[in-house]
Design a protein around this motif. Structure first.
Motif, PDB file in Angstrom:
ATOM      1  N   ILE A   1      18.178 -21.383  18.200  1.00  0.00           N
ATOM      2  CA  ILE A   1      18.984 -21.228  16.985  1.00  0.00           C
ATOM      3  C   ILE A   1      19.936 -20.049  17.136  1.00  0.00           C
ATOM      4  O   ILE A   1      21.136 -20.143  16.835  1.00  0.00           O
ATOM      5  CB  ILE A   1      18.062 -21.036  15.759  1.00  0.00           C
ATOM      6  CG1 ILE A   1      17.314 -22.345  15.456  1.00  0.00           C
ATOM      7  CG2 ILE A   1      18.872 -20.592  14.538  1.00  0.00           C
ATOM      8  CD1 ILE A   1      16.216 -22.208  14.424  1.00  0.00           C
ATOM      9  N   ALA A   2      19.396 -18.912  17.608  1.00  0.00           N
ATOM     10  CA  ALA A   2      20.239 -17.726  17.808  1.00  0.00           C
ATOM     11  C   ALA A   2      21.309 -17.994  18.856  1.00  0.00           C
ATOM     12  O   ALA A   2      22.478 -17.583  18.699  1.00  0.00           O
ATOM     13  CB  ALA A   2      19.370 -16.547  18.235  1.00  0.00           C
ATOM     14  N   GLN A   3      20.944 -18.682  19.920  1.00  0.00           N
ATOM     15  CA  GLN A   3      21.882 -18.998  20.995  1.00  0.00           C
ATOM     16  C   GLN A   3      23.073 -19.787  20.455  1.00  0.00           C
ATOM     17  O   GLN A   3      24.239 -19.472  20.748  1.00  0.00           O
ATOM     18  CB  GLN A   3      21.154 -19.797  22.065  1.00  0.00           C
ATOM     19  CG  GLN A   3      22.033 -20.419  23.123  1.00  0.00           C
ATOM     20  CD  GLN A   3      21.260 -21.446  23.936  1.00  0.00           C
ATOM     21  OE1 GLN A   3      20.039 -21.433  23.986  1.00  0.00           O
ATOM     22  NE2 GLN A   3      21.992 -22.335  24.558  1.00  0.00           N
ATOM     23  N   GLU A   4      22.774 -20.818  19.644  1.00  0.00           N
ATOM     24  CA  GLU A   4      23.850 -21.652  19.105  1.00  0.00           C
ATOM     25  C   GLU A   4      24.708 -20.868  18.120  1.00  0.00           C
ATOM     26  O   GLU A   4      25.941 -20.973  18.123  1.00  0.00           O
ATOM     27  CB  GLU A   4      23.242 -22.872  18.409  1.00  0.00           C
ATOM     28  CG  GLU A   4      24.261 -23.920  17.986  1.00  0.00           C
ATOM     29  CD  GLU A   4      24.974 -24.544  19.182  1.00  0.00           C
ATOM     30  OE1 GLU A   4      26.217 -24.689  19.110  1.00  0.00           O
ATOM     31  OE2 GLU A   4      24.300 -24.887  20.181  1.00  0.00           O
ATOM     32  N   ALA A   5      24.057 -20.050  17.281  1.00  0.00           N
ATOM     33  CA  ALA A   5      24.808 -19.273  16.297  1.00  0.00           C
ATOM     34  C   ALA A   5      25.717 -18.249  16.987  1.00  0.00           C
ATOM     35  O   ALA A   5      26.891 -18.085  16.608  1.00  0.00           O
ATOM     36  CB  ALA A   5      23.844 -18.577  15.344  1.00  0.00           C
ATOM     37  N   LEU A   6      25.206 -17.545  17.988  1.00  0.00           N
ATOM     38  CA  LEU A   6      26.003 -16.558  18.711  1.00  0.00           C
ATOM     39  C   LEU A   6      27.118 -17.230  19.517  1.00  0.00           C
ATOM     40  O   LEU A   6      28.220 -16.681  19.661  1.00  0.00           O
ATOM     41  CB  LEU A   6      25.110 -15.717  19.619  1.00  0.00           C
ATOM     42  CG  LEU A   6      24.092 -14.835  18.902  1.00  0.00           C
ATOM     43  CD1 LEU A   6      23.136 -14.173  19.893  1.00  0.00           C
ATOM     44  CD2 LEU A   6      24.797 -13.774  18.056  1.00  0.00           C
ATOM     45  N   HIS A   7      26.812 -18.414  20.046  1.00  0.00           N
ATOM     46  CA  HIS A   7      27.829 -19.190  20.772  1.00  0.00           C
ATOM     47  C   HIS A   7      28.989 -19.522  19.837  1.00  0.00           C
ATOM     48  O   HIS A   7      30.174 -19.353  20.190  1.00  0.00           O
ATOM     49  CB  HIS A   7      27.193 -20.471  21.310  1.00  0.00           C
ATOM     50  CG  HIS A   7      28.169 -21.429  21.902  1.00  0.00           C
ATOM     51  ND1 HIS A   7      28.625 -21.348  23.192  1.00  0.00           N
ATOM     52  CD2 HIS A   7      28.792 -22.512  21.356  1.00  0.00           C
ATOM     53  CE1 HIS A   7      29.478 -22.325  23.426  1.00  0.00           C
ATOM     54  NE2 HIS A   7      29.598 -23.054  22.328  1.00  0.00           N
TER      55      HIS A   7
ATOM     56  N   ILE B   1      21.758 -13.742  11.451  1.00  0.00           N
ATOM     57  CA  ILE B   1      22.947 -13.425  12.239  1.00  0.00           C
ATOM     58  C   ILE B   1      24.134 -13.371  11.278  1.00  0.00           C
ATOM     59  O   ILE B   1      24.472 -14.374  10.642  1.00  0.00           O
ATOM     60  CB  ILE B   1      23.179 -14.470  13.341  1.00  0.00           C
ATOM     61  CG1 ILE B   1      21.975 -14.497  14.284  1.00  0.00           C
ATOM     62  CG2 ILE B   1      24.466 -14.181  14.100  1.00  0.00           C
ATOM     63  CD1 ILE B   1      21.950 -15.666  15.225  1.00  0.00           C
ATOM     64  N   HIS B   2      24.719 -12.181  11.152  1.00  0.00           N
ATOM     65  CA  HIS B   2      25.868 -11.974  10.277  1.00  0.00           C
ATOM     66  C   HIS B   2      27.112 -11.751  11.151  1.00  0.00           C
ATOM     67  O   HIS B   2      27.039 -11.005  12.125  1.00  0.00           O
ATOM     68  CB  HIS B   2      25.683 -10.734   9.399  1.00  0.00           C
ATOM     69  CG  HIS B   2      24.418 -10.737   8.590  1.00  0.00           C
ATOM     70  ND1 HIS B   2      24.415 -10.697   7.209  1.00  0.00           N
ATOM     71  CD2 HIS B   2      23.113 -10.778   8.955  1.00  0.00           C
ATOM     72  CE1 HIS B   2      23.172 -10.688   6.780  1.00  0.00           C
ATOM     73  NE2 HIS B   2      22.354 -10.740   7.822  1.00  0.00           N
TER      74      HIS B   2
ATOM     75  N   PHE C   1      29.615 -27.878  16.301  1.00  0.00           N
ATOM     76  CA  PHE C   1      29.086 -26.521  16.248  1.00  0.00           C
ATOM     77  C   PHE C   1      27.551 -26.510  16.401  1.00  0.00           C
ATOM     78  O   PHE C   1      26.949 -25.454  16.495  1.00  0.00           O
ATOM     79  CB  PHE C   1      29.451 -25.848  14.936  1.00  0.00           C
ATOM     80  CG  PHE C   1      30.900 -25.426  14.841  1.00  0.00           C
ATOM     81  CD1 PHE C   1      31.361 -24.833  13.690  1.00  0.00           C
ATOM     82  CD2 PHE C   1      31.783 -25.617  15.892  1.00  0.00           C
ATOM     83  CE1 PHE C   1      32.686 -24.425  13.590  1.00  0.00           C
ATOM     84  CE2 PHE C   1      33.101 -25.226  15.801  1.00  0.00           C
ATOM     85  CZ  PHE C   1      33.567 -24.630  14.637  1.00  0.00           C
ATOM     86  N   GLY C   2      26.906 -27.631  16.381  1.00  0.00           N
ATOM     87  CA  GLY C   2      25.466 -27.683  16.590  1.00  0.00           C
ATOM     88  C   GLY C   2      24.642 -27.227  15.394  1.00  0.00           C
ATOM     89  O   GLY C   2      23.459 -26.929  15.535  1.00  0.00           O
ATOM     90  N   LEU C   3      25.282 -27.135  14.207  1.00  0.00           N
ATOM     91  CA  LEU C   3      24.556 -26.610  13.048  1.00  0.00           C
ATOM     92  C   LEU C   3      23.450 -27.557  12.602  1.00  0.00           C
ATOM     93  O   LEU C   3      22.391 -27.111  12.143  1.00  0.00           O
ATOM     94  CB  LEU C   3      25.524 -26.344  11.898  1.00  0.00           C
ATOM     95  CG  LEU C   3      26.660 -25.356  12.207  1.00  0.00           C
ATOM     96  CD1 LEU C   3      27.516 -25.117  10.976  1.00  0.00           C
ATOM     97  CD2 LEU C   3      26.102 -24.036  12.721  1.00  0.00           C
TER      98      LEU C   3
END
Length: 508
Positions: free
Chosen positions: A420-426, A452-453, A469-471
């Motif tokens: 989840i973090a990987q996709e959000a940071l990507h 993640i802000h 975006f993979g959300l």
């Protein structure tokens, strides 16, 4: 004219005595020595013994051996002097165990202390209740992330514990027409492999007959017939002393396709009662659902793996390969300037250095993804630092980390949070045009929170989520672990991704 005499109205004692004799509920009376002094006809039928045989027999002998010590303590206590009820297991007709509730009260007749009891047989009621609970638990297990074999092992155990079957096996039909043992309980060690060998020698199988017929098959005198059949030689030593000899086989049907069979093994000469057959049909349906669930899960994981490989290929092309190309250009420029004006070489060399650091950070992050065991070795906090390093070096984004300690949770849950973090940071690096990111990882009691802000361009979170975006995948990862994923964003106001996952949860 003769006078007709009206029959005398029966006395209360006569009414009560007759009522006790005709009621269908077992009624017993015992003396202070713990012996029966009276049993009504219903009690005689319950125990399967004539009244004159029961009179004088000890009450304790009617209780199953495992409960006798506790029952003796109860009968010797003052608790029996008060009206009450007690659950126990009695030996009914032909020694069958019957679960009962004994409604008891003490009487004092002409100075003689007696204990009366009304026996309520709750065997079938409790069995139905247990079956309902077992079915509910079995359905729940389909949502727990365990292997198909482990799920079917537990299902087979439930069959044995809930019915009068002595053993149970679940067999799945392979592409070559052979059966694969997928779950067992109560069968001899090595039986699964041995019966497979026998099947390859042409030995007939009740499960295959049930699959071919799409109907329940019941085979009797199985042990004797298999011992006489040389094709079953591989199982002869295992089944010679087995107590079962009746095999009930029910096909597992998904849609119009038979995927296997459930076998229940019963004692010699004992056909299963209808209540067992109904339960077996329900458990066969559960086994079918488990098999289909495993198939869908396998297909889903293959799809996710393919998507991950495609994303890695894109990342290699978009980041590392471009960085290497830029390094090559910078090195060529530096070489040309070295020959013309060495004083100007510093700028392209610094450019090469920045690209090299970015490429190194990207490669470390990508290698980490290709080697998931590194997550277990370095922990979730270490994995997240790989990606924040990419944001800093590659995109020049200022990253604030508040990672706390390593969360106490399963490896699977850590991997989900990592993805989840990987996709959000990507998304932040590629699409948000952010200059600042704050990453927070914390654990409070049984919940782990990831936030993640970013201060990027944001988007309308209330509209359909942009699939590229993979959300949606991020949300599926969180909900698959019993957690939640919330996305707060508005155009021009940045984005907050918040995932909360139970620490003790596994994938459903």
């Amino acid at each position: 004219m003769p006078v007709t005499q009206t029959p005398a109205f029966p006395t209360t004692d006569e009414i009560v005595r007759t009522l006790v004799e005709v009621v269908p509920t077992p009624v017993v009376v015992a003396d202070a020595a713990g012996c029966y002094v009276y049993v009504n006809p219903a009690a005689s039928g319950f125990f399967g013994r004539p009244a004159d045989e029961l009179i004088g027999a000890k009450v304790i002998d009617s209780i199953v051996p495992r409960e006798r010590e506790e029952a003796c303590s109860f009968l010797a206590s003052s608790a029996v002097d008060q009206p009450g009820r007690r659950s126990m297991t009695l030996l009914g007709r032909e020694g069958q165990e019957r679960e009962v509730v004994l409604h008891h009260t003490a009487l004092d007749l002409r100075g003689v202390r007696l204990l009366t009891g009304i026996i309520e047989d709750v065997t079938e009621t409790r069995r139905v209740r247990r079956e309902a609970v077992t079915l509910a638990q079995s359905a729940t297990r389909l949502g727990i992330n365990r292997s198909l074999n482990a799920t079917l092992d537990v299902l087979a155990q439930s069959v044995v514990e809930t019915t009068s079957a002595l053993a149970c096996g679940v067999y799945l039909l392979e592409k070559d027409g052979q059966l694969r043992t997928a779950g067992t309980f109560g069968l001899p060690d090595g039986y699964a492999e041995a019966i497979g060998d026998a099947s390859r020698q042409g030995a007939p199988r009740a499960a295959l007959r049930a699959i071919d017929a799409r109907a329940t098959v019941i085979e009797e005198d199985v042990i004797r017939r298999r011992l006489a059949d040389p094709r079953f030689a591989s199982v002869h030593s295992m089944i010679r002393n087995e107590p079962w000899s009746v095999v009930v086989s029910m096909p597992l049907i998904h849609g119009a396709t038979a995927v296997g069979a459930l076998n229940a093994y019963y004692p010699s000469g004992q056909r299963p009662p209808e209540i067992d057959m109904s339960f077996l049909r329900a458990m066969a349906d559960q086994a079918t659902s488990a098999v289909d669930y495993a198939r869908l899960l396998r297909a889903s994981r293959e799809k996710v793996a393919l998507e991950e490989r495609q994303r890695l290929a894109r990342d290699l092309h978009d980041s590392v390969s471009q960085a290497v190309y830029g390094i090559a250009l910078g090195a060529r420029s530096a070489k040309e300037l070295l020959a013309k004006d060495p004083a100007l070489v510093q700028e392209p060399l610094e450019y090469v250095l920045r690209l090299s650091e970015a490429a190194l950070a990207e490669m470390r992050a990508l290698i980490f993804e290709l080697r998931p065991e590194a997550l277990e070795r370095e922990g979730l906090t270490g994995a997240l630092k790989h990606h924040t390093a990419v944001l800093r070096v590659r995109y020049g984004i200022a990253v604030e980390e508040s990672l706390g300690g390593e969360p106490v949770m399963s490896w699977e849950s850590k991997e989900a949070l990592y993805r989840i973090a990987q996709e959000a940071l990507h998304n932040t690096g590629r699409h948000a045009r952010a200059t600042q990111v704050r990453l927070v990882l914390s654990q409070v009691d049984s919940q782990v929170r990831l936030e993640i802000h970013d201060n990027g361009v944001g988007f309308d979170a209330g509209s359909a989520l942009p699939g590229h975006f993979g959300l949606n995948t991020m949300r599926e990862r969180a909900t698959g672990l019993g957690g939640t994923l919330d996305i707060e964003s508005h155009p021009g106001e940045g984005t907050i991704v918040r995932a909360i996952i139970p620490a003790n949860q596994t994938a459903r």
